[in-house]
Design a protein around this motif. Structure first.
Motif, PDB file in Angstrom:
ATOM      1  N   ASN A  16       6.900   9.253   1.133  1.00 31.50           N
ATOM      2  CA  ASN A  16       6.081  10.259  -0.026  1.00 31.50           C
ATOM      3  C   ASN A  16       5.780   9.552  -0.518  1.00 31.50           C
ATOM      4  O   ASN A  16       5.436   9.863  -1.928  1.00 31.50           O
ATOM      5  CB  ASN A  16       7.948   9.940  -0.861  1.00 31.50           C
ATOM      6  CG  ASN A  16       8.478  11.287  -0.174  1.00 31.50           C
ATOM      7  OD1 ASN A  16       8.286  11.691   0.261  1.00 31.50           O
ATOM      8  ND2 ASN A  16       9.954  10.471  -0.422  1.00 31.50           N
ATOM      9  N   SER A  17       4.561   8.264  -0.207  1.00 33.26           N
ATOM     10  CA  SER A  17       3.436   7.121  -0.926  1.00 33.26           C
ATOM     11  C   SER A  17       4.002   6.802  -1.934  1.00 33.26           C
ATOM     12  O   SER A  17       3.435   6.814  -2.816  1.00 33.26           O
ATOM     13  CB  SER A  17       2.849   8.488  -1.123  1.00 33.26           C
ATOM     14  OG  SER A  17       1.892   9.104   0.392  1.00 33.26           O
ATOM     15  N   TRP A  18       5.272   6.238  -2.003  1.00 27.59           N
ATOM     16  CA  TRP A  18       5.042   5.289  -3.553  1.00 27.59           C
ATOM     17  C   TRP A  18       6.113   4.162  -2.839  1.00 27.59           C
ATOM     18  O   TRP A  18       6.959   4.065  -1.653  1.00 27.59           O
ATOM     19  CB  TRP A  18       6.049   6.485  -4.022  1.00 27.59           C
ATOM     20  CG  TRP A  18       7.012   5.704  -5.355  1.00 27.59           C
ATOM     21  CD1 TRP A  18       5.799   5.618  -6.383  1.00 27.59           C
ATOM     22  CD2 TRP A  18       7.543   5.058  -5.635  1.00 27.59           C
ATOM     23  NE1 TRP A  18       6.459   5.480  -7.567  1.00 27.59           N
ATOM     24  CE2 TRP A  18       7.587   4.555  -7.188  1.00 27.59           C
ATOM     25  CE3 TRP A  18       9.114   4.667  -4.664  1.00 27.59           C
ATOM     26  CZ2 TRP A  18       9.057   3.694  -7.705  1.00 27.59           C
ATOM     27  CZ3 TRP A  18       9.577   3.773  -5.834  1.00 27.59           C
ATOM     28  CH2 TRP A  18       9.528   3.352  -6.904  1.00 27.59           C
ATOM     29  N   TYR A  26       0.674  -1.358   0.258  1.00 31.16           N
ATOM     30  CA  TYR A  26       0.288  -0.105  -0.487  1.00 31.16           C
ATOM     31  C   TYR A  26       0.478   1.186   0.192  1.00 31.16           C
ATOM     32  O   TYR A  26       1.461   1.685   0.944  1.00 31.16           O
ATOM     33  CB  TYR A  26      -1.012   0.128   1.583  1.00 31.16           C
ATOM     34  CG  TYR A  26      -1.995   0.932   1.184  1.00 31.16           C
ATOM     35  CD1 TYR A  26      -3.481   1.281   0.282  1.00 31.16           C
ATOM     36  CD2 TYR A  26      -1.883   1.768   2.279  1.00 31.16           C
ATOM     37  CE1 TYR A  26      -4.031   2.271   0.341  1.00 31.16           C
ATOM     38  CE2 TYR A  26      -2.916   2.945   2.446  1.00 31.16           C
ATOM     39  CZ  TYR A  26      -3.858   3.128   1.234  1.00 31.16           C
ATOM     40  OH  TYR A  26      -5.077   3.576   1.554  1.00 31.16           O
ATOM     41  N   PRO A  27       1.651   1.863  -0.811  1.00 26.70           N
ATOM     42  CA  PRO A  27       2.128   3.455  -1.331  1.00 26.70           C
ATOM     43  C   PRO A  27       1.596   3.810  -0.318  1.00 26.70           C
ATOM     44  O   PRO A  27       3.649   4.463   0.655  1.00 26.70           O
ATOM     45  CB  PRO A  27       1.186   3.762  -2.790  1.00 26.70           C
ATOM     46  CG  PRO A  27       0.952   2.237  -3.191  1.00 26.70           C
ATOM     47  CD  PRO A  27       0.384   1.792  -2.149  1.00 26.70           C
ATOM     48  N   HIS A  28       0.740   4.259   0.492  1.00 25.29           N
ATOM     49  CA  HIS A  28       0.615   5.490   1.794  1.00 25.29           C
ATOM     50  C   HIS A  28       1.091   4.737   2.723  1.00 25.29           C
ATOM     51  O   HIS A  28       1.378   5.692   3.794  1.00 25.29           O
ATOM     52  CB  HIS A  28      -1.019   5.683   2.025  1.00 25.29           C
ATOM     53  CG  HIS A  28      -1.679   6.419   0.570  1.00 25.29           C
ATOM     54  ND1 HIS A  28      -0.816   7.658  -0.327  1.00 25.29           N
ATOM     55  CD2 HIS A  28      -2.185   6.358  -0.046  1.00 25.29           C
ATOM     56  CE1 HIS A  28      -2.176   7.573  -0.855  1.00 25.29           C
ATOM     57  NE2 HIS A  28      -3.172   6.932  -1.071  1.00 25.29           N
ATOM     58  N   ASP A  29       1.321   3.670   3.440  1.00 30.91           N
ATOM     59  CA  ASP A  29       1.993   2.913   3.824  1.00 30.91           C
ATOM     60  C   ASP A  29       3.876   3.497   3.678  1.00 30.91           C
ATOM     61  O   ASP A  29       4.576   3.315   4.964  1.00 30.91           O
ATOM     62  CB  ASP A  29       1.972   1.552   4.186  1.00 30.91           C
ATOM     63  CG  ASP A  29       0.601   1.176   4.877  1.00 30.91           C
ATOM     64  OD1 ASP A  29      -0.413   2.818   5.503  1.00 30.91           O
ATOM     65  OD2 ASP A  29       0.108   0.386   4.530  1.00 30.91           O
TER      66      ASP A  29
END
Length: 432
Positions: A384-386, A378-381
């Protein structure tokens, strides 16, 4: 003052191709068509162009040059019965020339009757249309026409020559009336009628009959000319080829950053009164031609369209002028939709790989058994959310559709895109 019932534009039609004014690109002495006709051979042909450019005049002039029997009809009012009469005459006398105006309006039955009579040589067809024959005329008709010629608007000099000929011609023109009209006023008629020969002759005739006669002379003044030429040069047909050409020229002028040309075409479109088409085209331009170089233009154009809908004409021209100029002067990019078109092309050509398991829907019972969603990060974890992970199907890994441009705000997107691609490349290298 002597009045002649038949309009001046009809009386002044050229009797032979040597009397034609203008259209030298298709019927000048150097052209193949001119030489054919002077040698007595007339091929079936299609003539297309705006009203008043001389399609009918050219047909009459061709028939007059070869001195062959000539019949004229209009596809909107004539039918199979009239054609049968022409064919019957041709069977008695030999080949005749049949001129059909607005030929694109013929229905299938009329065309089916016409075709074999062209093929067997009974009829030489000269068809005329204001529409593009490659779009509007039946292919069967087109294939039997050896010549397809586009007539252009006459130049100002051509129109002046035509007007002067009409003023001096004592047999068919206005020469018997002894008209006194200053050269600048003739030039005004020529300019205001915008290359339309018929309109120019009609204006001249109206001007002459609206003027006073003194001591055997018809004296034309400036105000009379101004009254008669008002709006004569403007044509707008929402169903015609010129309408779509105007929209095309409008968009291409904006794409080319030519403010003055864009405003000119906007003015012509506004005079036609079709606000909906203008607004739609501006919205397309904001995303097709400006795109990522200035993403806010889509929002601005949408706001302008809302203002146009509330204001109506004539005030609607104000927000339209603002966004037109801003679109012209904005940085431009077509990279976004071009990237999508590349992806669509891949899909249509069969490049349909399996979606990676970790991207598949995992919100139903049994999904975990199939491995759907397993391993998804999950990018938000992540900072920079990536996070680096595979999104494309295995068959398409490494494919790049988006080719950024260094224009306007897209410079920022280009840098981000390049950095992300580098991080993905590093990630793939580590995996290997």
């Amino acid at each position: 003052m002597l009045f002649v019932q038949e309009p001046l534009s009809v009386r002044m039609r050229p009797r032979t191709i040597d009397e034609l004014i203008g259209q030298q690109h298709i019927i000048g002495p150097h052209t193949a068509l001119y030489k054919m006709i002077h040698n007595g051979y007339v091929p079936s042909m299609l003539l297309y162009g705006e009203p008043g450019v001389g399609k009918t005049s050219l047909a009459y002039a061709i028939a007059g040059t070869v001195e062959r029997e000539f019949f004229a009809m209009n596809a909107t009012t004539s039918g199979k019965k009239e054609m049968e009469e022409v064919v019957a005459k041709a069977r008695m006398t030999g080949n005749v020339i049949l001129f059909i105006d607005e030929i694109h309006r013929f229905n299938k039955a009329q065309q089916d009757y016409l075709l074999p009579n062209i093929e067997n040589g009974l009829i030489t067809l000269i068809g005329a249309t204001t529409e593009n024959p490659f779009h509007e005329v039946n292919p069967a008709i087109r294939s039997r026409c050896g010549q397809i010629k586009q007539l252009k608007r006459l130049t100002k000099e051509d129109i002046l020559q035509l007007l002067q000929r009409a003023l001096s011609d004592r047999e068919r023109g206005l020469g018997m009336l002894s008209v006194r009209i200053a050269e600048p006023l003739l030039a005004l008629i020529a300019e205001a009628t915008n290359g339309d020969a018929r309109s120019a002759l009609n204006v001249l005739e109206s001007v002459v009959y609206a003027s006073e006669e003194r001591n055997g002379e018809v004296i034309v003044d400036e105000q009379t000319v101004l009254d008669c030429v008002e709006n004569k040069g403007f044509t707008h047909d929402k169903e015609g080829d010129i309408y779509y050409s105007l929209l095309s020229a409008f968009q291409k002028s904006i794409r080319g950053s030519d403010v003055d040309a864009a405003l000119y075409y906007l003015a012509r479109l506004l005079e036609g009164g079709d606000l909906a088409a203008i607004c739609r085209r501006l919205l397309v331009i904001a995303y097709e031609d400006i795109g990522l170089a200035n993403p806010l233009m889509g929002v601005k154009v949408t706001a302008a369209i809302q203002a146009v809908e509330r204001l109506g004409l004539p005030e609607a021209r104000i927000p339209l002028s603002v966004v037109t100029i801003e679109l012209c002067l904005s940085a431009k990019s077509n990279s976004a939709y071009k990237a999508l078109d590349e992806a669509i092309s891949d899909v249509r050509s069969g490049k349909i790989g399996d979606i990676p398991d970790h991207l598949k829907d995992a919100h139903y019972k049994g999904a975990s058994v199939l491995g759907h969603g397993k391993g998804y990060q999950y990018p938000h974890d992540y900072p920079n959310s990536w996070v680096a992970q595979q999104y494309l199907p295995n068959e398409l890994v490494g494919t790049h559709y988006y080719v950024p441009k260094e224009n306007g705000e897209e410079k920022y997107y280009a840098k981000v895109y390049a950095r992300l691609n580098e991080l993905k490349r590093q990630h793939e290298s580590k995996r290997k």
